[in-house]
Every structure is written in structure tokens, then in C-alpha cells.
Motif scaffolding. Structure first.
Motif, PDB file in Angstrom:
ATOM      1  N   VAL A 269       0.856  -1.185   0.000  1.00 24.19           N
ATOM      2  CA  VAL A 269       0.000   0.000   0.000  1.00 24.19           C
ATOM      3  C   VAL A 269       0.892   1.236   0.000  1.00 24.19           C
ATOM      4  O   VAL A 269       1.928   1.269   0.669  1.00 24.19           O
ATOM      5  N   LEU A 270       0.524   2.226  -0.772  1.00 23.35           N
ATOM      6  CA  LEU A 270       1.338   3.412  -0.994  1.00 23.35           C
ATOM      7  C   LEU A 270       0.723   4.612  -0.276  1.00 23.35           C
ATOM      8  O   LEU A 270      -0.443   4.942  -0.498  1.00 23.35           O
ATOM      9  N   GLU A 271       1.511   5.240   0.586  1.00 25.90           N
ATOM     10  CA  GLU A 271       1.042   6.468   1.220  1.00 25.90           C
ATOM     11  C   GLU A 271       1.761   7.638   0.559  1.00 25.90           C
ATOM     12  O   GLU A 271       2.893   7.970   0.902  1.00 25.90           O
ATOM     13  N   VAL A 272       1.108   8.217  -0.420  1.00 24.91           N
ATOM     14  CA  VAL A 272       1.674   9.337  -1.176  1.00 24.91           C
ATOM     15  C   VAL A 272       1.154  10.631  -0.572  1.00 24.91           C
ATOM     16  O   VAL A 272      -0.031  10.772  -0.303  1.00 24.91           O
ATOM     17  N   ARG A 273       2.051  11.579  -0.363  1.00 30.65           N
ATOM     18  CA  ARG A 273       1.701  12.768   0.422  1.00 30.65           C
ATOM     19  C   ARG A 273       1.923  14.072  -0.329  1.00 30.65           C
ATOM     20  O   ARG A 273       2.031  15.136   0.285  1.00 30.65           O
ATOM     21  N   HIS A 274       2.001  14.020  -1.655  1.00 30.90           N
ATOM     22  CA  HIS A 274       2.157  15.238  -2.462  1.00 30.90           C
ATOM     23  C   HIS A 274       1.024  15.283  -3.481  1.00 30.90           C
ATOM     24  O   HIS A 274       0.644  14.258  -4.056  1.00 30.90           O
ATOM     25  N   ALA A 275       0.499  16.463  -3.710  1.00 28.82           N
ATOM     26  CA  ALA A 275      -0.673  16.614  -4.583  1.00 28.82           C
ATOM     27  C   ALA A 275      -0.420  16.166  -6.016  1.00 28.82           C
ATOM     28  O   ALA A 275      -1.368  15.867  -6.753  1.00 28.82           O
ATOM     29  N   SER A 276       0.842  16.079  -6.428  1.00 27.51           N
ATOM     30  CA  SER A 276       1.138  15.668  -7.801  1.00 27.51           C
ATOM     31  C   SER A 276       0.714  14.231  -8.084  1.00 27.51           C
ATOM     32  O   SER A 276       0.595  13.824  -9.249  1.00 27.51           O
ATOM     33  N   PHE A 277       0.476  13.434  -7.024  1.00 33.56           N
ATOM     34  CA  PHE A 277       0.035  12.054  -7.211  1.00 33.56           C
ATOM     35  C   PHE A 277      -1.462  11.970  -7.536  1.00 33.56           C
ATOM     36  O   PHE A 277      -1.951  10.896  -7.893  1.00 33.56           O
ATOM     37  N   MET A 278      -2.156  13.060  -7.423  1.00 24.67           N
ATOM     38  CA  MET A 278      -3.589  13.047  -7.703  1.00 24.67           C
ATOM     39  C   MET A 278      -3.822  13.219  -9.200  1.00 24.67           C
ATOM     40  O   MET A 278      -4.278  14.249  -9.692  1.00 24.67           O
ATOM     41  N   CYS A 279      -3.472  12.151  -9.933  1.00 26.28           N
ATOM     42  CA  CYS A 279      -3.579  12.193 -11.387  1.00 26.28           C
ATOM     43  C   CYS A 279      -3.843  10.787 -11.926  1.00 26.28           C
ATOM     44  O   CYS A 279      -3.575   9.788 -11.253  1.00 26.28           O
ATOM     45  N   ASP A 280      -4.342  10.718 -13.126  1.00 24.49           N
ATOM     46  CA  ASP A 280      -4.668   9.426 -13.735  1.00 24.49           C
ATOM     47  C   ASP A 280      -3.431   8.567 -13.948  1.00 24.49           C
ATOM     48  O   ASP A 280      -3.495   7.342 -13.834  1.00 24.49           O
ATOM     49  N   ASP A 281      -2.295   9.196 -14.261  1.00 22.14           N
ATOM     50  CA  ASP A 281      -1.076   8.411 -14.498  1.00 22.14           C
ATOM     51  C   ASP A 281      -0.657   7.651 -13.239  1.00 22.14           C
ATOM     52  O   ASP A 281      -0.209   6.497 -13.321  1.00 22.14           O
ATOM     53  N   TYR A 282      -0.768   8.297 -12.085  1.00 23.67           N
ATOM     54  CA  TYR A 282      -0.455   7.583 -10.843  1.00 23.67           C
ATOM     55  C   TYR A 282      -1.433   6.429 -10.624  1.00 23.67           C
ATOM     56  O   TYR A 282      -1.018   5.304 -10.290  1.00 23.67           O
ATOM     57  N   LEU A 283      -2.715   6.680 -10.807  1.00 26.23           N
ATOM     58  CA  LEU A 283      -3.720   5.639 -10.599  1.00 26.23           C
ATOM     59  C   LEU A 283      -3.453   4.435 -11.506  1.00 26.23           C
ATOM     60  O   LEU A 283      -3.558   3.283 -11.078  1.00 26.23           O
ATOM     61  N   LYS A 284      -3.086   4.698 -12.743  1.00 26.10           N
ATOM     62  CA  LYS A 284      -2.812   3.610 -13.685  1.00 26.10           C
ATOM     63  C   LYS A 284      -1.626   2.773 -13.228  1.00 26.10           C
ATOM     64  O   LYS A 284      -1.644   1.531 -13.318  1.00 26.10           O
ATOM     65  N   LEU A 285      -0.587   3.438 -12.741  1.00 22.98           N
ATOM     66  CA  LEU A 285       0.594   2.706 -12.287  1.00 22.98           C
ATOM     67  C   LEU A 285       0.279   1.871 -11.046  1.00 22.98           C
ATOM     68  O   LEU A 285       0.672   0.695 -10.955  1.00 22.98           O
ATOM     69  N   ALA A 286      -0.397   2.469 -10.078  1.00 23.73           N
ATOM     70  CA  ALA A 286      -0.723   1.733  -8.861  1.00 23.73           C
ATOM     71  C   ALA A 286      -1.581   0.513  -9.190  1.00 23.73           C
ATOM     72  O   ALA A 286      -1.381  -0.577  -8.633  1.00 23.73           O
ATOM     73  N   ARG A 287      -2.527   0.668 -10.107  1.00 27.89           N
ATOM     74  CA  ARG A 287      -3.375  -0.457 -10.493  1.00 27.89           C
ATOM     75  C   ARG A 287      -2.576  -1.509 -11.261  1.00 27.89           C
ATOM     76  O   ARG A 287      -2.784  -2.711 -11.086  1.00 27.89           O
ATOM     77  N   LYS A 288      -1.658  -1.071 -12.081  1.00 32.02           N
ATOM     78  CA  LYS A 288      -0.825  -2.014 -12.831  1.00 32.02           C
ATOM     79  C   LYS A 288      -0.056  -2.929 -11.892  1.00 32.02           C
ATOM     80  O   LYS A 288       0.064  -4.145 -12.138  1.00 32.02           O
ATOM     81  N   TYR A 289       0.443  -2.377 -10.792  1.00 30.49           N
ATOM     82  CA  TYR A 289       1.246  -3.152  -9.842  1.00 30.49           C
ATOM     83  C   TYR A 289       0.418  -3.643  -8.652  1.00 30.49           C
ATOM     84  O   TYR A 289       0.972  -4.162  -7.689  1.00 30.49           O
ATOM     85  N   LYS A 290      -0.892  -3.448  -8.713  1.00 30.38           N
ATOM     86  CA  LYS A 290      -1.844  -3.973  -7.724  1.00 30.38           C
ATOM     87  C   LYS A 290      -1.525  -3.473  -6.321  1.00 30.38           C
ATOM     88  O   LYS A 290      -1.669  -4.194  -5.323  1.00 30.38           O
ATOM     89  N   ALA A 291      -1.087  -2.236  -6.226  1.00 23.66           N
ATOM     90  CA  ALA A 291      -0.788  -1.616  -4.936  1.00 23.66           C
ATOM     91  C   ALA A 291      -1.944  -0.713  -4.527  1.00 23.66           C
ATOM     92  O   ALA A 291      -2.424   0.095  -5.326  1.00 23.66           O
ATOM     93  N   ALA A 292      -2.383  -0.839  -3.290  1.00 20.48           N
ATOM     94  CA  ALA A 292      -3.446   0.032  -2.784  1.00 20.48           C
ATOM     95  C   ALA A 292      -2.875   1.417  -2.488  1.00 20.48           C
ATOM     96  O   ALA A 292      -1.658   1.613  -2.412  1.00 20.48           O
ATOM     97  N   THR A 293      -3.749   2.375  -2.336  1.00 18.76           N
ATOM     98  CA  THR A 293      -3.362   3.742  -1.992  1.00 18.76           C
ATOM     99  C   THR A 293      -4.004   4.123  -0.662  1.00 18.76           C
ATOM    100  O   THR A 293      -5.202   3.920  -0.467  1.00 18.76           O
ATOM    101  N   VAL A 294      -3.218   4.660   0.251  1.00 17.10           N
ATOM    102  CA  VAL A 294      -3.754   5.081   1.543  1.00 17.10           C
ATOM    103  C   VAL A 294      -4.775   6.194   1.354  1.00 17.10           C
ATOM    104  O   VAL A 294      -4.529   7.161   0.623  1.00 17.10           O
ATOM    105  N   PHE A 295      -5.915   6.049   2.012  1.00 16.33           N
ATOM    106  CA  PHE A 295      -6.837   7.175   2.130  1.00 16.33           C
ATOM    107  C   PHE A 295      -6.645   7.774   3.512  1.00 16.33           C
ATOM    108  O   PHE A 295      -6.613   7.057   4.516  1.00 16.33           O
ATOM    109  N   THR A 296      -6.497   9.087   3.580  1.00 15.89           N
ATOM    110  CA  THR A 296      -6.387   9.764   4.869  1.00 15.89           C
ATOM    111  C   THR A 296      -7.391  10.897   4.941  1.00 15.89           C
ATOM    112  O   THR A 296      -7.734  11.497   3.919  1.00 15.89           O
TER     113      THR A 296
END
Length: 291
Positions: free
Chosen positions: A151-178
């Protein structure tokens, strides 16, 4: 020993706190006179998960993981925060040695009690697609025969994009919701499990969160565990990702008014129909290491 009784809704929902050795909890969570060596045994019978944070700061002994496993009841889950030496880097692609050192440090000793591994990135770490993908490619699917979830805890606003979502899904990694106002907050599903770190507890509220807020989190946890994305949480993408249906949810009360974290977790578990396991055994456990 059984992990406790739970309602149907709570079957794949894991609720807990960060660590277990925190002095203020000896005034409002742990019974008076309870030996510190028995705090993990007690906490694991009144909650269903703990996020181990000490692993972020330094390597723990293999025997410690085994002791923690043996001190807790069947069905209990530990998530483990990965080493900061792997994530606090200018070039993530160069973190292979640190990733391997952490993965091989003994986390497999937790066996079926090993939950997700949390890779936390600094608030200043910006999303660079090629470098971030190189990092994700370093994360193994298993160690010593034990399957791994990341699970990835990303803390910079630049991760709020479709490219990040595609990569995380490709590698089956969850994203922390805070729910912290300090960090990006988005609930787009990127794996088949959901992971939330709640940081907005209030000192004036005995349970950290007001009853109506705990009711809302119970509904969200139930939705996640049922394969749905809560419709009242922010997302980056317009669609929730129909093919990604969470099968489990891990939710931790981490900081804010940390002294109230156990009360918040217990209040949420109560709303989900979970009941504590039997009392902590009288003999001392081997779990003496602070988490």
C-alpha cells in the motif's frame, strides 16, 4: 485462541491503531497494573489489527516478529510500515538494496498475520512516473512463501492524477486514504483491498471522533468490504474502477489526539458488531519490544 466474535459485516474489516506501547494508553485503555510486556496481548484481544511503525525507523529482529505473532490471537493482523531508507530518496529507482533489506528482515515470521506493507513517501516527494514505476517494480509478490500486499502512502498533490492511478493499479498496490487536511485525500481504488489512516481525532471527544463521524466510517468500511467505493469520499477519477472491488479493508486511527485512538477503534468495531476475545492470559508474553 479465537480472535473475537464479529458480525457478518466485520468479517473482512480490520480496525486498529498504530503501535501498542504508548504511555497515555496506560491511563485510558490498558488496565491499571498491566505489565508492559503484556500490552500487545491485551490490545490484540480488544482490536483486530495494529500497524507496526517501529519498522519505519529501523530494522527489527526476526525474533521480534515471531514473538509478536505468538502473542496475538488467531485472525489478528499486523500491517507493517516499510523502512524510510527505501522511500526517502531523491531517486526511488535506486532503493533496491533498502527494499530487499526490509523485505528480508523477518516480516515473513508474522505468517498469516502479515497484513499490508505501507510504503510512506515524504510530503515533498513529487510524482515522476518513470522513477515511481521503477520503484514499484522492486516490490516483490512474496517472501519466504508468504504473500505480500503493498500500500502506498503518497503525500504530495502531484500524485492526484490518472497516471499515478494507472501505475498503482498495474502493480496492484493500494493507496492510503487519509482524512488529514495536511495530505492529499482521495479514495480511488487501486487494488483489491482498501487502506485508511485516520488522523483527524479531536482531543475534546472521548472517542476521538464524534458518534456521527464514527457512524459514517462504519458505513464506509462496510461499503469497501462489500466491493464498493464510498460515494462520499473524494476521488481523482470520474469512475470508481468497476473491475477493482475491495475484498478487505484495513483502517487505523493513527494520530491527531492519539490518546483516544484505541477508544475510536473500539467504538468503530462495536458499530460493526465485533466483540472482544477472551481475557489476556495471565502468563507473560514474549512481546517485549516496542512497536
Amino acid at each position: 485462541m479465537a480472535a473475537g466474535k464479529q458480525g457478518k459485516a466485520a468479517g473482512n474489516i480490520h480496525i486498529g491503531i498504530g503501535g501498542w506501547n504508548y504511555a497515555p494508553w496506560r491511563d485510558n485503555f490498558y488496565p491499571a497494573g498491566l505489565a508492559q510486556a503484556r500490552e500487545l496481548a491485551y490490545a490484540s484481544r480488544h482490536l483486530t489489527a495494529i500497524e507496526i511503525n517501529s519498522t519505519y525507523h529501523g530494522t527489527q529482529k526476526r525474533t521480534s516478529f515471531a514473538n509478536w505473532r505468538d502473542a496475538t490471537p488467531d485472525g489478528f493482523v499486523f500491517s507493517v510500515k516499510a523502512s524510510r531508507f527505501a522511500t526517502n530518496r531523491r531517486v526511488l529507482a535506486e532503493s533496491g538494496d533498502s527494499v530487499a533489506r526490509f523485505i528480508d528482515s523477518g516480516i515473513a515470521e508474522l505468517r498469516d498475520k502479515l497484513g499490508p506493507i505501507v510504503w510512506q513517501f515524504a510530503p515533498t516527494k513529487q510524482f515522476i512516473a518513470d522513477d515511481f514505476e521503477a520503484f514499484l517494480a522492486l516490490l516483490p509478490d512474496a517472501v519466504e512463501g508468504v504473500a505480500l500486499r503493498h500500500v502506498l502512502e503518497v503525500r504530495h498533490a502531484s500524485f492526484m492524477c490518472d497516471d499515478y492511478l494507472k501505475l498503482a493499479r498495474k502493480y496492484k498496490a493500494a493507496t492510503v486514504f487519509t482524512d488529514s487536511p495536511k495530505f492529499p485525500s482521495f479514495a480511488d481504488p487501486t487494488s483489491d483491498f482498501a487502506y485508511a489512516r485516520l488522523m483527524n481525532a479531536q482531543a475534546k471527544v472521548k472517542t476521538g471522533y464524534a458518534p456521527k463521524d464514527l457512524d459514517a466510517w462504519a458505513a464506509r468500511a462496510t461499503a469497501w468490504a462489500g466491493g464498493k467505493v464510498p460515494d462520499d469520499l473524494p476521488r481523482v477519477g470520474a469512475a470508481a474502477g468497476a473491475r477493482l472491488k475491495p475484498k478487505a479493508i484495513f483502517l487505523f486511527f493513527i494520530n491527531g489526539a492519539k490518546e483516544h485512538a484505541p477508544a475510536a477503534a473500539q467504538a468503530l468495531l462495536d458499530r460493526l458488531g465485533w466483540q472482544p476475545a477472551e481475557a489476556v492470559p495471565m502468563k507473560k508474553t514474549a512481546a517485549r519490544k516496542a512497536a
